[in-house]
Motif scaffolding. Structure first.
Motif, PDB file in Angstrom:
ATOM      1  N   THR A 107       0.810  -1.214   0.000  1.00  0.00           N
ATOM      2  CA  THR A 107       0.000   0.000   0.000  1.00  0.00           C
ATOM      3  C   THR A 107       0.847   1.269   0.000  1.00  0.00           C
ATOM      4  O   THR A 107       0.295   2.362  -0.099  1.00  0.00           O
ATOM      5  CB  THR A 107      -0.951   0.003   1.207  1.00  0.00           C
ATOM      6  OG1 THR A 107      -0.185  -0.142   2.410  1.00  0.00           O
ATOM      7  CG2 THR A 107      -1.965  -1.128   1.094  1.00  0.00           C
ATOM      8  N   HIS A 108       2.160   1.131   0.047  1.00  0.00           N
ATOM      9  CA  HIS A 108       3.028   2.298  -0.016  1.00  0.00           C
ATOM     10  C   HIS A 108       3.225   2.738  -1.458  1.00  0.00           C
ATOM     11  O   HIS A 108       2.867   3.843  -1.823  1.00  0.00           O
ATOM     12  CB  HIS A 108       4.376   1.998   0.658  1.00  0.00           C
ATOM     13  CG  HIS A 108       5.361   3.119   0.573  1.00  0.00           C
ATOM     14  ND1 HIS A 108       6.623   2.946   0.062  1.00  0.00           N
ATOM     15  CD2 HIS A 108       5.272   4.416   0.922  1.00  0.00           C
ATOM     16  CE1 HIS A 108       7.273   4.102   0.112  1.00  0.00           C
ATOM     17  NE2 HIS A 108       6.470   5.013   0.629  1.00  0.00           N
ATOM     18  N   ASN A 118       9.277 -16.970   7.611  1.00  0.00           N
ATOM     19  CA  ASN A 118       9.669 -17.034   9.020  1.00  0.00           C
ATOM     20  C   ASN A 118       8.703 -16.217   9.871  1.00  0.00           C
ATOM     21  O   ASN A 118       8.822 -15.028   9.982  1.00  0.00           O
ATOM     22  CB  ASN A 118      11.109 -16.531   9.198  1.00  0.00           C
ATOM     23  CG  ASN A 118      11.328 -15.164   8.613  1.00  0.00           C
ATOM     24  OD1 ASN A 118      10.423 -14.589   8.011  1.00  0.00           O
ATOM     25  ND2 ASN A 118      12.506 -14.616   8.781  1.00  0.00           N
ATOM     26  N   GLY A 119       7.753 -16.883  10.443  1.00  0.00           N
ATOM     27  CA  GLY A 119       6.802 -16.177  11.295  1.00  0.00           C
ATOM     28  C   GLY A 119       5.571 -15.749  10.544  1.00  0.00           C
ATOM     29  O   GLY A 119       5.127 -16.397   9.615  1.00  0.00           O
ATOM     30  N   SER A 120       5.021 -14.618  10.961  1.00  0.00           N
ATOM     31  CA  SER A 120       3.772 -14.159  10.368  1.00  0.00           C
ATOM     32  C   SER A 120       3.894 -12.743   9.827  1.00  0.00           C
ATOM     33  O   SER A 120       3.016 -11.917  10.023  1.00  0.00           O
ATOM     34  CB  SER A 120       2.658 -14.235  11.407  1.00  0.00           C
ATOM     35  OG  SER A 120       3.002 -13.454  12.527  1.00  0.00           O
ATOM     36  N   VAL A 121       5.000 -12.466   9.143  1.00  0.00           N
ATOM     37  CA  VAL A 121       5.222 -11.128   8.599  1.00  0.00           C
ATOM     38  C   VAL A 121       5.416 -11.216   7.087  1.00  0.00           C
ATOM     39  O   VAL A 121       6.220 -12.001   6.593  1.00  0.00           O
ATOM     40  CB  VAL A 121       6.462 -10.456   9.245  1.00  0.00           C
ATOM     41  CG1 VAL A 121       6.716  -9.098   8.631  1.00  0.00           C
ATOM     42  CG2 VAL A 121       6.268 -10.310  10.740  1.00  0.00           C
ATOM     43  N   ILE A 122       4.659 -10.405   6.375  1.00  0.00           N
ATOM     44  CA  ILE A 122       4.771 -10.276   4.926  1.00  0.00           C
ATOM     45  C   ILE A 122       5.604  -9.031   4.680  1.00  0.00           C
ATOM     46  O   ILE A 122       5.406  -8.000   5.334  1.00  0.00           O
ATOM     47  CB  ILE A 122       3.367 -10.152   4.313  1.00  0.00           C
ATOM     48  CG1 ILE A 122       2.580 -11.424   4.623  1.00  0.00           C
ATOM     49  CG2 ILE A 122       3.440  -9.899   2.823  1.00  0.00           C
ATOM     50  CD1 ILE A 122       1.109 -11.253   4.572  1.00  0.00           C
ATOM     51  N   VAL A 123       6.537  -9.101   3.739  1.00  0.00           N
ATOM     52  CA  VAL A 123       7.509  -8.031   3.556  1.00  0.00           C
ATOM     53  C   VAL A 123       7.451  -7.457   2.144  1.00  0.00           C
ATOM     54  O   VAL A 123       7.326  -8.197   1.171  1.00  0.00           O
ATOM     55  CB  VAL A 123       8.939  -8.557   3.836  1.00  0.00           C
ATOM     56  CG1 VAL A 123       9.975  -7.470   3.632  1.00  0.00           C
ATOM     57  CG2 VAL A 123       9.036  -9.124   5.239  1.00  0.00           C
ATOM     58  N   CYS A 124       7.558  -6.144   2.061  1.00  0.00           N
ATOM     59  CA  CYS A 124       7.700  -5.474   0.774  1.00  0.00           C
ATOM     60  C   CYS A 124       9.194  -5.282   0.517  1.00  0.00           C
ATOM     61  O   CYS A 124       9.877  -4.652   1.324  1.00  0.00           O
ATOM     62  CB  CYS A 124       6.999  -4.122   0.779  1.00  0.00           C
ATOM     63  SG  CYS A 124       7.265  -3.219  -0.773  1.00  0.00           S
ATOM     64  N   PRO A 125       9.709  -5.821  -0.592  1.00  0.00           N
ATOM     65  CA  PRO A 125      11.139  -5.714  -0.849  1.00  0.00           C
ATOM     66  C   PRO A 125      11.591  -4.314  -1.257  1.00  0.00           C
ATOM     67  O   PRO A 125      12.773  -4.020  -1.234  1.00  0.00           O
ATOM     68  CB  PRO A 125      11.363  -6.700  -1.997  1.00  0.00           C
ATOM     69  CG  PRO A 125      10.058  -6.731  -2.720  1.00  0.00           C
ATOM     70  CD  PRO A 125       9.015  -6.549  -1.642  1.00  0.00           C
ATOM     71  N   ASN A 126      10.659  -3.434  -1.587  1.00  0.00           N
ATOM     72  CA  ASN A 126      11.025  -2.113  -2.086  1.00  0.00           C
ATOM     73  C   ASN A 126      11.528  -1.188  -0.982  1.00  0.00           C
ATOM     74  O   ASN A 126      12.636  -0.674  -1.063  1.00  0.00           O
ATOM     75  CB  ASN A 126       9.830  -1.493  -2.812  1.00  0.00           C
ATOM     76  CG  ASN A 126      10.226  -0.386  -3.747  1.00  0.00           C
ATOM     77  OD1 ASN A 126      11.371  -0.267  -4.138  1.00  0.00           O
ATOM     78  ND2 ASN A 126       9.280   0.437  -4.108  1.00  0.00           N
ATOM     79  N   HIS A 127      10.749  -0.970   0.049  1.00  0.00           N
ATOM     80  CA  HIS A 127      11.149  -0.063   1.126  1.00  0.00           C
ATOM     81  C   HIS A 127      11.056  -0.688   2.507  1.00  0.00           C
ATOM     82  O   HIS A 127      11.156   0.000   3.519  1.00  0.00           O
ATOM     83  CB  HIS A 127      10.309   1.223   1.086  1.00  0.00           C
ATOM     84  CG  HIS A 127      10.576   2.057  -0.117  1.00  0.00           C
ATOM     85  ND1 HIS A 127       9.645   2.211  -1.122  1.00  0.00           N
ATOM     86  CD2 HIS A 127      11.667   2.740  -0.511  1.00  0.00           C
ATOM     87  CE1 HIS A 127      10.162   2.976  -2.069  1.00  0.00           C
ATOM     88  NE2 HIS A 127      11.380   3.307  -1.728  1.00  0.00           N
ATOM     89  N   GLY A 128      10.798  -2.003   2.568  1.00  0.00           N
ATOM     90  CA  GLY A 128      10.838  -2.706   3.843  1.00  0.00           C
ATOM     91  C   GLY A 128       9.567  -2.677   4.676  1.00  0.00           C
ATOM     92  O   GLY A 128       9.596  -3.050   5.845  1.00  0.00           O
ATOM     93  N   SER A 129       8.465  -2.232   4.096  1.00  0.00           N
ATOM     94  CA  SER A 129       7.210  -2.282   4.858  1.00  0.00           C
ATOM     95  C   SER A 129       6.922  -3.722   5.242  1.00  0.00           C
ATOM     96  O   SER A 129       7.258  -4.651   4.510  1.00  0.00           O
ATOM     97  CB  SER A 129       6.044  -1.745   4.028  1.00  0.00           C
ATOM     98  OG  SER A 129       6.170  -0.360   3.821  1.00  0.00           O
ATOM     99  N   GLN A 130       6.301  -3.894   6.411  1.00  0.00           N
ATOM    100  CA  GLN A 130       5.941  -5.227   6.882  1.00  0.00           C
ATOM    101  C   GLN A 130       4.460  -5.248   7.255  1.00  0.00           C
ATOM    102  O   GLN A 130       3.939  -4.271   7.790  1.00  0.00           O
ATOM    103  CB  GLN A 130       6.783  -5.620   8.099  1.00  0.00           C
ATOM    104  CG  GLN A 130       8.251  -5.746   7.804  1.00  0.00           C
ATOM    105  CD  GLN A 130       9.062  -6.124   9.034  1.00  0.00           C
ATOM    106  OE1 GLN A 130       8.529  -6.289  10.130  1.00  0.00           O
ATOM    107  NE2 GLN A 130      10.351  -6.253   8.855  1.00  0.00           N
ATOM    108  N   PHE A 131       3.827  -6.390   6.952  1.00  0.00           N
ATOM    109  CA  PHE A 131       2.396  -6.551   7.218  1.00  0.00           C
ATOM    110  C   PHE A 131       2.171  -7.836   7.989  1.00  0.00           C
ATOM    111  O   PHE A 131       2.857  -8.832   7.759  1.00  0.00           O
ATOM    112  CB  PHE A 131       1.615  -6.606   5.906  1.00  0.00           C
ATOM    113  CG  PHE A 131       1.781  -5.385   5.046  1.00  0.00           C
ATOM    114  CD1 PHE A 131       0.905  -4.317   5.160  1.00  0.00           C
ATOM    115  CD2 PHE A 131       2.812  -5.295   4.123  1.00  0.00           C
ATOM    116  CE1 PHE A 131       1.064  -3.188   4.371  1.00  0.00           C
ATOM    117  CE2 PHE A 131       2.979  -4.177   3.331  1.00  0.00           C
ATOM    118  CZ  PHE A 131       2.094  -3.113   3.451  1.00  0.00           C
ATOM    119  N   ASN A 132       1.203  -7.814   8.901  1.00  0.00           N
ATOM    120  CA  ASN A 132       0.795  -9.014   9.635  1.00  0.00           C
ATOM    121  C   ASN A 132      -0.157  -9.829   8.773  1.00  0.00           C
ATOM    122  O   ASN A 132      -0.684  -9.334   7.772  1.00  0.00           O
ATOM    123  CB  ASN A 132       0.105  -8.612  10.944  1.00  0.00           C
ATOM    124  CG  ASN A 132       1.044  -7.873  11.862  1.00  0.00           C
ATOM    125  OD1 ASN A 132       2.126  -8.358  12.185  1.00  0.00           O
ATOM    126  ND2 ASN A 132       0.649  -6.676  12.285  1.00  0.00           N
TER     127      ASN A 132
END
Length: 164
Positions: A107-108, A118-132
């Motif tokens: 959404t950025h 690893n765990g329950s975090v989704i990651v955006c490779p562009n600027h490092g945003s993380q989502f549950n």
């Protein structure tokens, strides 16, 4: 009267004619093919065409599709921690035969997100945003959550429905 033949140049030949080095050519080639092939006119990630094993609507506001978890392209989704980008969504296999499906565009700035497993975090490779897994923002710069889709596993565990 002189007749001229129309000549066409491939991208690499054109860039070489400009005197660019091999590394510059590779940079232009990579940027040109990934940027134009993976983005829509609006700038977000374009839909990833689903492989054989998916039926229904995988993009837009009417997402409603079935995934054949026995098909070669999607059988890894039966393994915890595996994920697939399908149309406008990311589908993640979580613990105990459960699944999470969210919109894949960060959404950025609209970059396709991924799941490092690893765990329950989704990651955006562009600027490092993380989502549950519930779509909420864990770490910015994204300020808005990802859209969450309903997932329903068939009784035999071989088909997954994803619906808006």
């Amino acid at each position: 009267m002189k007749i001229q033949e129309k000549q066409t140049l491939k991208r690499g030949a054109f860039l070489r004619s400009l005197g660019l080095s091999t590394s510059a050519l590779m940079a232009f080639y990579c940027l040109g093919t990934t940027m134009s092939a993976c983005k829509t006119k609006e700038g977000g990630p374009g839909p990833v065409p689903p492989a054989a094993g998916v039926t229904g609507t995988t993009s837009g506001s009417g997402v409603d599709y079935n995934v054949d978890l026995t098909s070669e392209a999607y059988k890894k989704l039966k393994t915890e921690g595996e994920y697939k980008l399908i149309g406008d969504t990311i589908v993640i296999a979580t613990a105990n035969n459960k699944f999470v499906a969210l919109s894949k565009a960060c959404t950025h700035q609209g970059t396709a997100v991924g799941y490092p497993g690893n765990g329950s975090v989704i990651v955006c490779p562009n600027h490092g945003s993380q989502f549950n897994f519930d779509g909420s923002v864990k770490k910015g710069p994204a300020a808005s959550p990802l859209t969450v889709f309903t997932t329903t596993l068939s009784a035999n565990g071989n088909s997954l429905n994803v619906k808006a």
